[in-house]
Design a protein around this motif. Structure first.
Motif, PDB file in Angstrom:
ATOM      1  N   MET A   1       1.416 -22.633  -2.736  1.00  0.00           N
ATOM      2  CA  MET A   1       0.923 -21.254  -2.762  1.00  0.00           C
ATOM      3  C   MET A   1       2.008 -20.290  -2.282  1.00  0.00           C
ATOM      4  N   ARG A   2       2.271 -19.253  -3.064  1.00  0.00           N
ATOM      5  CA  ARG A   2       3.277 -18.254  -2.680  1.00  0.00           C
ATOM      6  C   ARG A   2       2.574 -16.918  -2.487  1.00  0.00           C
ATOM      7  N   ILE A   3       2.662 -16.362  -1.304  1.00  0.00           N
ATOM      8  CA  ILE A   3       1.900 -15.133  -1.030  1.00  0.00           C
ATOM      9  C   ILE A   3       2.833 -13.983  -0.677  1.00  0.00           C
ATOM     10  N   PRO A   4       2.924 -12.993  -1.576  1.00  0.00           N
ATOM     11  CA  PRO A   4       3.780 -11.834  -1.294  1.00  0.00           C
ATOM     12  C   PRO A   4       3.146 -10.964  -0.206  1.00  0.00           C
ATOM     13  N   PHE A   5       3.931 -10.036   0.317  1.00  0.00           N
ATOM     14  CA  PHE A   5       3.402  -9.159   1.355  1.00  0.00           C
ATOM     15  C   PHE A   5       2.468  -8.103   0.770  1.00  0.00           C
ATOM     16  N   ASN A   6       2.839  -7.576  -0.393  1.00  0.00           N
ATOM     17  CA  ASN A   6       2.012  -6.535  -1.011  1.00  0.00           C
ATOM     18  C   ASN A   6       2.026  -6.672  -2.522  1.00  0.00           C
ATOM     19  N   VAL A   7       0.877  -6.445  -3.135  1.00  0.00           N
ATOM     20  CA  VAL A   7       0.777  -6.373  -4.591  1.00  0.00           C
ATOM     21  C   VAL A   7      -0.070  -5.147  -4.900  1.00  0.00           C
ATOM     22  N   PRO A   8       0.460  -4.175  -5.656  1.00  0.00           N
ATOM     23  CA  PRO A   8      -0.369  -2.998  -5.943  1.00  0.00           C
ATOM     24  C   PRO A   8      -1.583  -3.380  -6.785  1.00  0.00           C
ATOM     25  N   TYR A   9      -2.689  -2.751  -6.467  1.00  0.00           N
ATOM     26  CA  TYR A   9      -3.946  -3.038  -7.163  1.00  0.00           C
ATOM     27  C   TYR A   9      -4.141  -2.051  -8.308  1.00  0.00           C
ATOM     28  N   TYR A  10      -4.546  -2.548  -9.479  1.00  0.00           N
ATOM     29  CA  TYR A  10      -4.865  -1.673 -10.613  1.00  0.00           C
ATOM     30  C   TYR A  10      -6.360  -1.759 -10.889  1.00  0.00           C
ATOM     31  N   THR A  11      -6.964  -0.623 -11.153  1.00  0.00           N
ATOM     32  CA  THR A  11      -8.404  -0.630 -11.416  1.00  0.00           C
ATOM     33  C   THR A  11      -8.705  -1.013 -12.855  1.00  0.00           C
ATOM     34  N   GLY A  12      -7.717  -0.862 -13.750  1.00  0.00           N
ATOM     35  CA  GLY A  12      -7.932  -1.133 -15.172  1.00  0.00           C
ATOM     36  C   GLY A  12      -8.057   0.150 -15.989  1.00  0.00           C
ATOM     37  N   LYS A  13      -8.256   1.295 -15.315  1.00  0.00           N
ATOM     38  CA  LYS A  13      -8.408   2.560 -16.053  1.00  0.00           C
ATOM     39  C   LYS A  13      -7.123   3.386 -16.090  1.00  0.00           C
ATOM     40  N   GLU A 313       8.980 -20.005   5.419  1.00  0.00           N
ATOM     41  CA  GLU A 313       9.229 -21.356   4.914  1.00  0.00           C
ATOM     42  C   GLU A 313       8.032 -21.859   4.117  1.00  0.00           C
ATOM     43  N   ASN A 314       6.863 -21.384   4.486  1.00  0.00           N
ATOM     44  CA  ASN A 314       5.645 -21.755   3.760  1.00  0.00           C
ATOM     45  C   ASN A 314       5.303 -20.744   2.653  1.00  0.00           C
ATOM     46  N   GLU A 315       6.292 -19.923   2.297  1.00  0.00           N
ATOM     47  CA  GLU A 315       6.154 -18.922   1.232  1.00  0.00           C
ATOM     48  C   GLU A 315       5.065 -17.893   1.499  1.00  0.00           C
ATOM     49  N   ILE A 316       4.860 -17.596   2.776  1.00  0.00           N
ATOM     50  CA  ILE A 316       3.960 -16.503   3.159  1.00  0.00           C
ATOM     51  C   ILE A 316       4.847 -15.382   3.676  1.00  0.00           C
ATOM     52  N   ASN A 317       4.747 -14.225   3.010  1.00  0.00           N
ATOM     53  CA  ASN A 317       5.653 -13.138   3.345  1.00  0.00           C
ATOM     54  C   ASN A 317       5.011 -12.177   4.345  1.00  0.00           C
ATOM     55  N   ALA A 318       5.119 -12.519   5.621  1.00  0.00           N
ATOM     56  CA  ALA A 318       4.684 -11.614   6.691  1.00  0.00           C
ATOM     57  C   ALA A 318       5.920 -10.858   7.150  1.00  0.00           C
ATOM     58  N   VAL A 319       5.754  -9.582   7.446  1.00  0.00           N
ATOM     59  CA  VAL A 319       6.938  -8.759   7.751  1.00  0.00           C
ATOM     60  C   VAL A 319       6.710  -7.937   9.017  1.00  0.00           C
ATOM     61  N   PHE A 320       7.807  -7.419   9.556  1.00  0.00           N
ATOM     62  CA  PHE A 320       7.644  -6.439  10.620  1.00  0.00           C
ATOM     63  C   PHE A 320       8.362  -5.165  10.226  1.00  0.00           C
ATOM     64  N   HIS A 321       8.030  -4.119  10.860  1.00  0.00           N
ATOM     65  CA  HIS A 321       8.691  -2.820  10.783  1.00  0.00           C
ATOM     66  C   HIS A 321       8.289  -2.145  12.055  1.00  0.00           C
ATOM     67  N   TYR A 322       8.721  -1.133  12.478  1.00  0.00           N
ATOM     68  CA  TYR A 322       9.940  -0.470  12.047  1.00  0.00           C
ATOM     69  C   TYR A 322      10.990  -0.834  13.080  1.00  0.00           C
ATOM     70  N   VAL A 323      12.265  -0.756  12.719  1.00  0.00           N
ATOM     71  CA  VAL A 323      13.275  -0.677  13.764  1.00  0.00           C
ATOM     72  C   VAL A 323      13.057   0.713  14.355  1.00  0.00           C
TER      73      VAL A 323
END
Ligand SMILES: *Cc1c(COP(=O)(O)O)cnc(C)c1O
Length: 377
Positions: A1-13, A313-323
């Protein structure tokens, strides 16, 4: 399983509305869909004037122009924010004064704001981190007491509330973002809300139209338009407003989807909180959140980095911000140094954001949670 940090959602319209916009042969700014966005914000969120613009950053730049930030002025804001909050002030040649945050919410600390007010202070730019409101009662009182403008950076706070009022509608000016990483998106986009001062409304329209009174001309109030003030090209394209219209129509649904994900994290990570391993987000009384973000706070920066790397390493993209901005090279150039804002420095190092987007599946979330338990135990 590969999980990005964000994927934009589309409603279809989105495509249907963009096609409609195309067919009007009016794809620049202020077309049918732009009006729809402006009116939606004015009527549903409650502000005098909302204007769709090219980005959240543009809305902040316009705000700094509108309230006449100029060399010699000081503007108080958190250091724990995105660069655009500060750039808007620096671009006017004014001085950014960073205040520390409250570790419960990561929002600017009103006591530190008041400590940093000087004769030169012109405005406060609170940032509603993760869509959780700053203590706006106290911030507005400080604003009144010292005669300061308040510009809300509500880039992350669209559709969230504080004591029943929508974020972005409380200060003199509010700024929204519709960047693809936010809750309601159109790729790049934003809005500026002028909440109180009628005299700022006309000027906002002029600044947004490259410093011209083109808007009055289009309304038939003058027969020729000309250069009357400074400004730039801040109008968003009607194509993008069309995209955003689809998202606005599904606002409740998007909010519900994000809420489920937020609550699933909260419920399943409470065990680690009770063991004292992590802190979870805190929502103060009176705040209705928009589930923009889910973060956890680890016990140390080392532990945060360890967890983040093991998740990667487990393909889960957790991130931090901000500097923190005061420790960036720009901030150091302004004379800031380590130790100036202790809470910001400590918590920026300990915070980790988990993937949160409307289409994140429950089994993906369960996998993320399982890995967090595995790694931390
Ligand atoms: C996203 C964001 C901005 C900038 O918005 P853009 O639309 O990307 O320009 C400004 N401030 C904060 C706090 C943000 O999160």
């Amino acid at each position: 399983m590969r999980i990005p940090f964000n994927v934009p959602y589309y409603t279809g319209k989105e495509l249907n509305y963009m096609k409609e916009a195309l067919e009007t042969r009016k794809i620049s700014g202020d077309g049918t869909f732009t009006r729809r966005i402006n009116e939606y914000i004015e009527e549903n969120f409650g502000t005098k004037k909302a204007l769709f613009v090219t980005s959240g950053s543009s809305a902040l730049d316009m705000a700094a122009l509108l309230i006449d930030i100029k060399p010699g002025d000081e503007v108080i804001m958190p250091s724990y924010t995105f660069v655009s909050t500060a750039n808007s002030v620096v671009l006017r040649g004014a001085k950014v004064v960073f205040a520390d945050i409250d570790s419960n919410t990561m929002n600017i600390n009103p006591e530190d704001i008041e400590r940093k007010v000087t004769k030169k202070t012109k405005a406060i730019f609170p940032v509603h981190y993760g869509g959780v409101s700053c203590d706006m009662d106290r911030i507005m009182k400080i604003g009144q007491k010292y005669g300061l403008r308040v510009v809300e950076d509500a880039a992350q706070g669209v559709n969230a509330k504080y004591n029943g009022k929508y974020l972005g509608t409380i200060g003199d000016i509010g700024c929204y973002s519709f960047h693809e990483t936010k809750n309601y998106v159109c790729g790049e986009g934003g809005a500026i809300l002028v909440n109180k001062d009628d005299s700022l409304i006309e000027r906002a329209e002029i600044i947004r139209e490259k410093g011209t009174n083109r808007r009055k001309f289009l309304l038939g109030q003058i027969d020729k338009y000309s250069w009357v003030d400074i400004g730039s090209s801040y109008l968003g394209s009607d194509m993008l407003a069309a995209f955003l219209s689809a998202q606005f129509e599904s606002m409740d649904e998007i909010n519900r989807m994000r809420k489920n994900i937020y609550e699933f994290y909260y419920k399943n990570l409470e065990g680690l909180k009770e063991m004292g391993r992590i802190k979870l987000p805190f929502i103060p009384d009176g705040c209705d959140i928009n589930y923009h973000m889910f973060y956890i706070v680890l016990k140390s920066e080392g532990e945060r980095n360890y967890l983040m790397n093991r998740l990667k390493e487990n393909e889960i993209n957790a991130v931090f911000h901000y500097v923190p901005l005061h420790l960036s090279s720009m901030g150091e150039g302004m004379g800031y140094k380590k130790g100036d804002l202790p809470i910001t420095e400590e918590y920026a190092g300990r915070l980790l954001r988990l993937p949160l987007y409307a289409n994140l599946k429950e089994e993906e979330q369960a996998y993320i949670i399982e890995k967090i338990y595995d790694i931390l135990n």
